[in-house]
Motif scaffolding. Structure first.
Motif, mmCIF file in Angstrom:
data_model
loop_
_atom_site.group_PDB
_atom_site.id
_atom_site.type_symbol
_atom_site.label_atom_id
_atom_site.label_comp_id
_atom_site.label_asym_id
_atom_site.label_seq_id
_atom_site.Cartn_x
_atom_site.Cartn_y
_atom_site.Cartn_z
ATOM 1 N N LEU A 84 -1.397 -3.144 -6.071
ATOM 2 C CA LEU A 84 -2.419 -3.314 -5.255
ATOM 3 C C LEU A 84 -2.466 -5.182 -5.463
ATOM 4 O O LEU A 84 -3.732 -5.347 -6.246
ATOM 5 C CB LEU A 84 -3.844 -2.793 -5.729
ATOM 6 C CG LEU A 84 -3.647 -0.812 -5.218
ATOM 7 C CD1 LEU A 84 -4.428 -0.175 -6.477
ATOM 8 C CD2 LEU A 84 -3.605 -0.491 -3.846
ATOM 9 N N TYR A 120 2.572 1.547 -3.621
ATOM 10 C CA TYR A 120 1.691 2.084 -4.880
ATOM 11 C C TYR A 120 1.293 4.031 -3.933
ATOM 12 O O TYR A 120 1.258 4.319 -5.134
ATOM 13 C CB TYR A 120 0.196 0.945 -4.599
ATOM 14 C CG TYR A 120 -0.974 2.393 -5.041
ATOM 15 C CD1 TYR A 120 -0.936 2.135 -6.559
ATOM 16 C CD2 TYR A 120 -2.185 2.498 -4.450
ATOM 17 C CE1 TYR A 120 -2.228 3.008 -7.533
ATOM 18 C CE2 TYR A 120 -2.874 3.002 -5.306
ATOM 19 C CZ TYR A 120 -2.920 3.234 -6.735
ATOM 20 O OH TYR A 120 -4.283 4.063 -7.466
ATOM 21 N N SER A 131 0.342 0.818 -10.118
ATOM 22 C CA SER A 131 -0.642 -0.069 -9.833
ATOM 23 C C SER A 131 -0.865 -1.992 -8.747
ATOM 24 O O SER A 131 -1.417 -2.483 -8.669
ATOM 25 C CB SER A 131 -2.399 -0.359 -10.634
ATOM 26 O OG SER A 131 -1.495 -0.799 -11.785
ATOM 27 N N VAL A 165 0.924 -1.418 -0.313
ATOM 28 C CA VAL A 165 -0.254 -0.336 -0.165
ATOM 29 C C VAL A 165 0.480 1.364 -0.305
ATOM 30 O O VAL A 165 0.632 1.876 -1.132
ATOM 31 C CB VAL A 165 -0.885 -0.082 1.170
ATOM 32 C CG1 VAL A 165 -1.861 1.589 1.058
ATOM 33 C CG2 VAL A 165 -2.164 -0.982 1.046
#
Length: 464
Positions: free
Chosen positions: A240, A231, A237, A228
């Protein structure tokens, strides 16, 4: 299928929030209260997890992969993590769900936790992490060492856990029952043992759902938290993944559960608590990275696979918590003010305060009238407490994270006399169970227990 991580995480967050499920408290209570009752809830999670994962592995549905056991890294990392979760006010999963309750201190701990984990795993400290984790031994799991089926260990642990849970439940239902809040069903907390069973089932379901997305693992908090952070910093991405959505789901689920139950309120800590939360969060990330997992990844998942890493880590999590509890978890040092003495006169011979002792003194023969003199000890309120009514003393613990409301209550109660009442205001959700349970076990009487607003409670405890 990534969305299943978010959904399952939301369920997990809601169950943890409603069950007040905190591994930090479970380990801490062994040292501060001398009870294994909360820790048995963790054993329930591990047992359900172990039986489920063993069944899935036997059926060929999942294929767990085992990391080499690095004893030095696990011992050092787990100890650091144990100390740090006391400073942070919660373990990895506990910090995520408490953030959903509105605790700003948990947000601060999460930032430190995620950033330090990222630094240790993929950032500038990755070399330090790799250096200590390079010292490994050949053994990975206990069943493999003894050449036995993991079913022997799963069933054995399950039987032991069932025995312990039955004993604690029997004592709970046959002894003095803690007073609970009168509230609608949807606002009532889950019994911690029921929450543990549900969390164990969630852990079993998590593995095949995660594996379906290419992540061959079950529940986990540290690497997903790191992802997290990566990101947010990079915008990539690919970070994630299923695990990252799982921890975000914990936050969402806890927030929804707290709002529905009236237990959400933004609570800003003082400077000292804030600094401890940040330092604790950083230590959590460093410790979990070295140990190969947190109280979920190691304490629930690896233990259920009966790896040496999981059980050694759990043991040193406990050692770290015990040391930190000895150092930091103390009452504020409230001292009882010394009593003063005064002399009251009563021309009619009756004591103005009948609850105190009276000494009559005969006047000389030339006195106009006999005078009764009384020496009375004035009991001032103990330092830190305010007398709000005759025999009732207020203890304000608003803003204090668990276990401090309970620690302060126990300390304050020691200073009161039998029959006097302690009026405790608090806003820590865990204390809604801890304080009434302590009162029942200590032989005190809870005369009032009510909510004072969102995430706020007051209880009156008369000393037995």
């Amino acid at each position: 299928m990534l969305i299943t991580g978010l959904i399952l995480g939301a369920v997990l967050g809601a169950v943890m929030q409603r069950g007040r499920f905190c591994v930090t408290g479970m380990l801490r209570d062994i040292f501060t209260r001398g009870t294994w009752r909360p820790f048995t809830a963790l054993l329930i999670v591990i047992s359900v997890h172990a039986i489920g994962l063993t069944a899935l592995t036997s059926a060929g549905i999942i294929t767990p992969e085992y990391s080499p056991f690095a004893p030095a890294a696990v011992i050092v990392g787990a100890f650091i993590f144990g100390v740090s979760i006391v400073l942070a006010g919660g373990c990895a999963s506990g910090t995520w769900y408490r953030a959903g309750e509105g605790l700003v201190g948990s947000w601060l701990a999460l930032v430190g936790y995620a950033l330090s984990a990222a630094a240790m795993k993929t950032g500038p400290l990755s070399g330090v992490n790799a250096w200590l984790r390079q010292f490994t031994v050949g053994q990975t799991t206990v069943p493999a060492t003894f050449g036995l089926s993991p079913w022997w260990f799963a069933i054995g642990l399950g039987v032991l856990t069932a025995y312990l849970a039955a004993r604690f439940l029997q004592a709970e239902f046959s002894g003095p029952r803690p007073v609970s809040l009168a509230q609608p069903l949807h606002r009532r907390p889950l019994h911690v043992y029921l929450a543990a069973v549900i969390i164990g089932v969630i852990g079993v379901v998590a593995w095949p759902l995660s594996a379906a997305t290419g992540r061959n693992d079950g529940l986990g908090i540290t690497t997903p938290s790191k992802n997290v952070a990566n990101y947010i910093v990079t915008g990539d991405s690919s970070f994630l993944d299923w695990g990252a959505l799982l921890v975000l789901g914990i936050l969402v689920g806890a927030l929804i559960a707290a709002k529905v139950s009236g237990e959400f309120r933004v609570r800003v800590p003082d400077a000292r608590t804030s600094s401890r939360a940040v330092v604790g969060g950083i230590g959590m990330g460093v410790g979990a990275s070295w140990a190969g997992g947190c109280t979920v990844g190691n304490g629930m998942v690896q233990t259920s696979l009966f790896t040496y890493q999981g059980w050694v880590a759990l043991a040193f999590f406990a050692v770290g918590v015990g040391v930190a509890a000895k150092i930091w978890l103390k009452p504020s040092g409230r001292k009882t003010a010394a009593g003063t003495y005064s002399t009251d006169e009563s021309v009619d011979g009756r004591a103005a305060h009948p609850e105190t002792a009276t000494t009559s003194v005969t006047a000389p023969a030339y006195a106009v009238a006999p005078v009764a003199l009384k020496v009375r000890e004035q009991q001032s309120a103990p330092a830190g407490l305010t007398e709000v009514a005759p025999g009732e003393f207020a203890l304000d613990t608003l803003g204090a994270v668990c276990p401090f409301p309970l620690i302060e209550a126990v300390s304050a109660m020691d200073e009161l006399r039998s029959g006097q009442t302690l009026v405790i205001d608090f806003d820590c959700t865990q204390a809604t169970d801890a304080i009434p349970r302590w009162a029942a076990e200590a032989g005190h009487e809870v005369t009032e227990f009510r909510a004072t607003g969102d995430a706020g409670w007051r209880t009156k405890v008369r000393k037995g």
